[in-house]
Each structure stands twice: as C-alpha cells, then as structure tokens.
Design a protein around this motif. Structure first.
Motif, PDB file in Angstrom:
ATOM      1  N   GLU A 199      -0.809 -11.024  -2.359  1.00 46.69           N
ATOM      2  CA  GLU A 199      -0.308 -12.352  -2.702  1.00 46.69           C
ATOM      3  C   GLU A 199       1.140 -12.548  -2.274  1.00 46.69           C
ATOM      4  O   GLU A 199       1.616 -13.680  -2.197  1.00 46.69           O
TER       5      GLU A 199
ATOM      6  N   ALA B  37      -1.538  -8.267 -17.671  1.00 47.62           N
ATOM      7  CA  ALA B  37      -0.567  -7.175 -17.615  1.00 47.62           C
ATOM      8  C   ALA B  37       0.860  -7.718 -17.718  1.00 47.62           C
ATOM      9  O   ALA B  37       1.706  -7.129 -18.407  1.00 47.62           O
TER      10      ALA B  37
ATOM     11  N   GLY C 210       4.360   0.475 -16.411  1.00 47.39           N
ATOM     12  CA  GLY C 210       3.234   0.986 -15.622  1.00 47.39           C
ATOM     13  C   GLY C 210       2.232  -0.110 -15.317  1.00 47.39           C
ATOM     14  O   GLY C 210       1.794  -0.281 -14.167  1.00 47.39           O
ATOM     15  N   ALA C 211       1.869  -0.904 -16.343  1.00 42.89           N
ATOM     16  CA  ALA C 211       0.868  -1.953 -16.163  1.00 42.89           C
ATOM     17  C   ALA C 211       1.363  -3.018 -15.189  1.00 42.89           C
ATOM     18  O   ALA C 211       0.659  -3.385 -14.232  1.00 42.89           O
TER      19      ALA C 211
ATOM     20  N   GLY D   6      -0.757   2.859 -18.764  1.00 40.68           N
ATOM     21  CA  GLY D   6      -0.538   1.429 -18.523  1.00 40.68           C
ATOM     22  C   GLY D   6      -1.012   1.006 -17.151  1.00 40.68           C
ATOM     23  O   GLY D   6      -1.711  -0.007 -17.010  1.00 40.68           O
TER      24      GLY D   6
ATOM     25  N   SER E 235      -1.679 -13.192 -15.325  1.00 37.30           N
ATOM     26  CA  SER E 235      -2.118 -11.791 -15.392  1.00 37.30           C
ATOM     27  C   SER E 235      -1.865 -11.237 -16.793  1.00 37.30           C
ATOM     28  O   SER E 235      -0.739 -11.300 -17.296  1.00 37.30           O
TER      29      SER E 235
ATOM     30  N   TRP F 228      -9.359  -7.174  -2.753  1.00 40.18           N
ATOM     31  CA  TRP F 228      -8.318  -7.908  -3.464  1.00 40.18           C
ATOM     32  C   TRP F 228      -7.196  -8.204  -2.478  1.00 40.18           C
ATOM     33  O   TRP F 228      -6.558  -7.294  -1.945  1.00 40.18           O
TER      34      TRP F 228
ATOM     35  N   ALA G 273       1.574  -1.669 -11.632  1.00 42.93           N
ATOM     36  CA  ALA G 273       0.275  -1.513 -10.955  1.00 42.93           C
ATOM     37  C   ALA G 273      -0.225  -2.856 -10.437  1.00 42.93           C
ATOM     38  O   ALA G 273      -0.694  -2.969  -9.297  1.00 42.93           O
ATOM     39  N   VAL G 274      -0.119  -3.909 -11.279  1.00 41.21           N
ATOM     40  CA  VAL G 274      -0.580  -5.237 -10.851  1.00 41.21           C
ATOM     41  C   VAL G 274       0.322  -5.768  -9.735  1.00 41.21           C
ATOM     42  O   VAL G 274      -0.159  -6.334  -8.740  1.00 41.21           O
TER      43      VAL G 274
ATOM     44  N   TYR H  29       1.913  -4.026  -7.583  1.00 42.67           N
ATOM     45  CA  TYR H  29       1.627  -3.289  -6.350  1.00 42.67           C
ATOM     46  C   TYR H  29       0.383  -3.843  -5.653  1.00 42.67           C
ATOM     47  O   TYR H  29       0.359  -3.953  -4.418  1.00 42.67           O
ATOM     48  N   ILE H  30      -0.631  -4.209  -6.449  1.00 40.58           N
ATOM     49  CA  ILE H  30      -1.830  -4.824  -5.838  1.00 40.58           C
ATOM     50  C   ILE H  30      -1.445  -6.155  -5.193  1.00 40.58           C
ATOM     51  O   ILE H  30      -1.896  -6.483  -4.088  1.00 40.58           O
ATOM     52  N   GLY H  31      -0.578  -6.926  -5.890  1.00 44.32           N
ATOM     53  CA  GLY H  31      -0.123  -8.196  -5.318  1.00 44.32           C
ATOM     54  C   GLY H  31       0.637  -7.994  -4.013  1.00 44.32           C
ATOM     55  O   GLY H  31       0.552  -8.815  -3.098  1.00 44.32           O
TER      56      GLY H  31
ATOM     57  N   SER I 199       3.163   5.505 -18.951  1.00 47.37           N
ATOM     58  CA  SER I 199       3.168   4.612 -17.792  1.00 47.37           C
ATOM     59  C   SER I 199       1.880   4.771 -16.980  1.00 47.37           C
ATOM     60  O   SER I 199       1.361   3.792 -16.445  1.00 47.37           O
TER      61      SER I 199
ATOM     62  N   ASN J  11      -5.803  -4.646  -1.977  1.00 46.63           N
ATOM     63  CA  ASN J  11      -6.662  -3.466  -1.997  1.00 46.63           C
ATOM     64  C   ASN J  11      -7.882  -3.777  -1.145  1.00 46.63           C
ATOM     65  O   ASN J  11      -8.784  -4.497  -1.560  1.00 46.63           O
TER      66      ASN J  11
END
Lengths: 206, 206
Positions: free
Chosen positions: A164, A88, A143-144, B143, A86, A161, A147-148, A150-152, B140, A156
């Motif tokens: 994981e 991010a 933050g980046a 990001g 990733s 998505w 965010a990634v 949180y999706i994992g 953040s 979504n």
C-alpha cells in the motif's frame, strides 16, 4: 575474645582486619534515594512525550488517494487510508495511550516519593512490577503494528496481499515514524524496569 | 565472651557492633533461597516446554491446497502455505527459539545456585535483567505473529487483503495454537521477572 573461624569471603575480612586498629572504616553511605527517583521522573517524562507523540502521529496519518477499488477491476475512486482500518493499529493506539496515562500517574507518584521518601521501597517494588506489565503491552503493540506496517510496505506475494505504501506515502511515513517512537518508548520502559531492579539490588548490598 | 564460629554472611556489622551489649536481639531468619530458586527452575522448565511446543507447532504448519493463483484470474494451482512466507512468522520462530535456548541456560544456572547458593544475589539481578529483555522479545513476536494471523483469519477489506483461513484450515489452526502457547510463554516470563524482583525486595526487608 571474639573468634571468627570462617569469615564471609566478601565483607567481614575488613572487620576482622580492623579489630585491633582503633580507627574503624567509615560506614557505607546511605542509599542515594533522591538520585534514583530523579532519574526515574526524567525517564517517565520522556516516556510520556514518546507515547503522546506516537499516538498523535498515528492518529493524524489519514490520507485520501484515487486508487483502484479492491476487488472491482477498472474502477477507481478516492479512498482514504486511516489507522482504524487495521485492528493492529487500533491496539497500538490503545496501548500507547495507556502507556502515556501510566507515565503521568507514575511520574506523579515518583515526585511524591522525592518529596517524602518514607515509602520509597514499596514504590520501587510496584514500579518494577507495573513497568514490566507495561513493557509487555507496548512491546506487543509495536510488534503488531510493525508486522502490519511491513505488509503494507512490502506486500506479500505468496497470499496476494498488495503493498500500500507505493500509493499512500504520507500514511506510511506517519505509521513508520509512530512505530519508531513507540519502540523508543519500549526501550524507555526497559530502562525504567532496570533502574527499579538495580535500585532494589543496591539496597541489599548497602 | 560471645564466640561466633560461623557468622551469618549477611549481617556481620550488627554482630560486631553489639559485642559489648549483653541481650542480643534474635537474628532475622535467613532468606528462603531454596524455595525461590526451586520455583524459578520449575517455571524455566515450563518456559522451555512452551517455547519448544510453540516453535514445533509453527514449523509443522505447512499445508498445500488447490487455490486460485493470486493476481492471475481463472487459474488454479496447488499452492503451499508455509510459516516462512511471512517475515513476522520467521521472527516469531527465531524469538521463541532464542527463548527456548535461554530457558535451558538459565535453568542450569538456577540449578547451580540451588546446589551452591553463594552467588544467589548476583544471579537474581542478572535473571531479572535478562528475563525483562526476553519478555520484550517474546511479547513483540507474539504481537507480530498475532497481527499477521488476524489478517489471515479476517482479511482486510479496506486494502483488499483476502482472508486465508477459509482455505488453509490446518495452517491457521497451527499458527493460532502456536501463538496461544507463545502467549503462555510470555506470561511465564512475566512471572519469572516478578519472582526475581519480589525476591530482591524480600531480601531488603529481611
């Protein structure tokens, strides 16, 4: 006789009041430079520890699990999950590495001011500026990665998505811990900036 | 005898101490308060404009396209893409809204200092602290939104997250523009903090 018609509301009332009295109040104590820079060095050592921990935990997060291959139904393979899958997380590792390096350099600079306090004012200004920039970089990295991550964790469903973390548990634990430590590093950078600013402010009052 | 009708509020000790000495050194020029706070107000107006633009562009990004339903093969439907499908974009809108509100309040405070500069030193300190916190929040948010936007743009083949920007072009343009404007807002916050800090620093030298 000195006549002061409009005394300043904050300070000179004492001076006017003591004009006739012989014992003048003692002058204000000189600014406590040593204390400030000692706290500064301590915070920078903590920042270094936090940044290195965060980077190490993120880099060692690799985990391989047997999972269905994305896009190919009914086909399973042992697939690894790495932080460098990733962008991010790569940015996160880069930003925290820079923060760790920065904390070493500024801790050494802070120690040099402790030993020779002549340039403390200039150092305060530069520390305040640089801490500010570093705070921006670390906050955006947190933050980046958050965010990634949180999706994992949650996926979504709107865009399909998948989550994981139900498969890559160790990977997700590492990523989450790393982000938490980096958040602590960002808080340390806020404290460092506030320390520089309040020290500058206190010197005006002195 | 020296008669001082309106003593400079910042250097009273020197004046009282040098009452007996005939050649008074020229008093240092007063700090240029008006200039600082005028620039400050201008930057805060820009910050307000950037924050509002960013929020409006993000909120108006909704787009509906006929796409395959995620998880259900051979099934297409008109599906909308909205900013509130992603927690990162919701955080982004919340953070930038707070930044916009904050810019109004601090611009008014800055104008009040322009009109009545008695409390400028205290305001400088509070501005420097609050700008710092707001910078952390906005950085953040940028990001987080940037990371999710990047996955939407490029996808992630390692975990099977599909790219969305090939379908939702208008949505992605809005999201990208919004993040770019928010990045500009973050830069403005850095400039505002640097302005407060350098103003505090200049007052020490004076």
């Amino acid at each position: 006789m000195a006549s002061i018609d409009k005394p300043d509301p904050e300070v000179p009332t004492k001076l006017v009041a003591s004009e006739g009295a012989p014992p003048l109040p003692p002058p204000p104590a000189p600014p406590c430079k040593v204390d400030y820079f000692a706290v500064d060095v301590a915070l920078r050592v903590w920042l270094f520890a936090a940044a290195v921990t965060s980077v190490v935990v993120m880099v060692t997060s690799e985990e391989t699990e047997v999972v269905p291959v994305p896009g190919v139904p009914n086909h399973i393979l042992p697939l690894p999950a790495k932080f460098n899958h990733s962008p991010a997380f790569i940015y996160f590792v880069a930003a925290l590495s820079v923060a760790g390096l920065y904390s070493i350099i500024t801790a050494l600079a802070s120690i040099s001011v402790l030993l020779k306090p002549d340039f403390s004012k200039t150092f305060l200004l530069h520390f305040a500026f640089l801490d500010l920039l570093m705070l921006g970089v670390v906050a955006s990295a947190v933050g980046a990665a958050g965010a990634v991550g949180y999706i994992g964790l949650k996926g979504n469903s709107h865009v399909g998505w998948s989550k994981e973390c139900s498969v890559y548990k160790k990977f997700c634990t590492h990523v989450g811990s790393s982000i938490a430590v980096a958040l602590f590093a960002a808080v340390l950078l806020v404290l460092l900036s506030m320390l520089s600013i309040s020290s500058l402010h206190r010197r005006i009052r002195d």
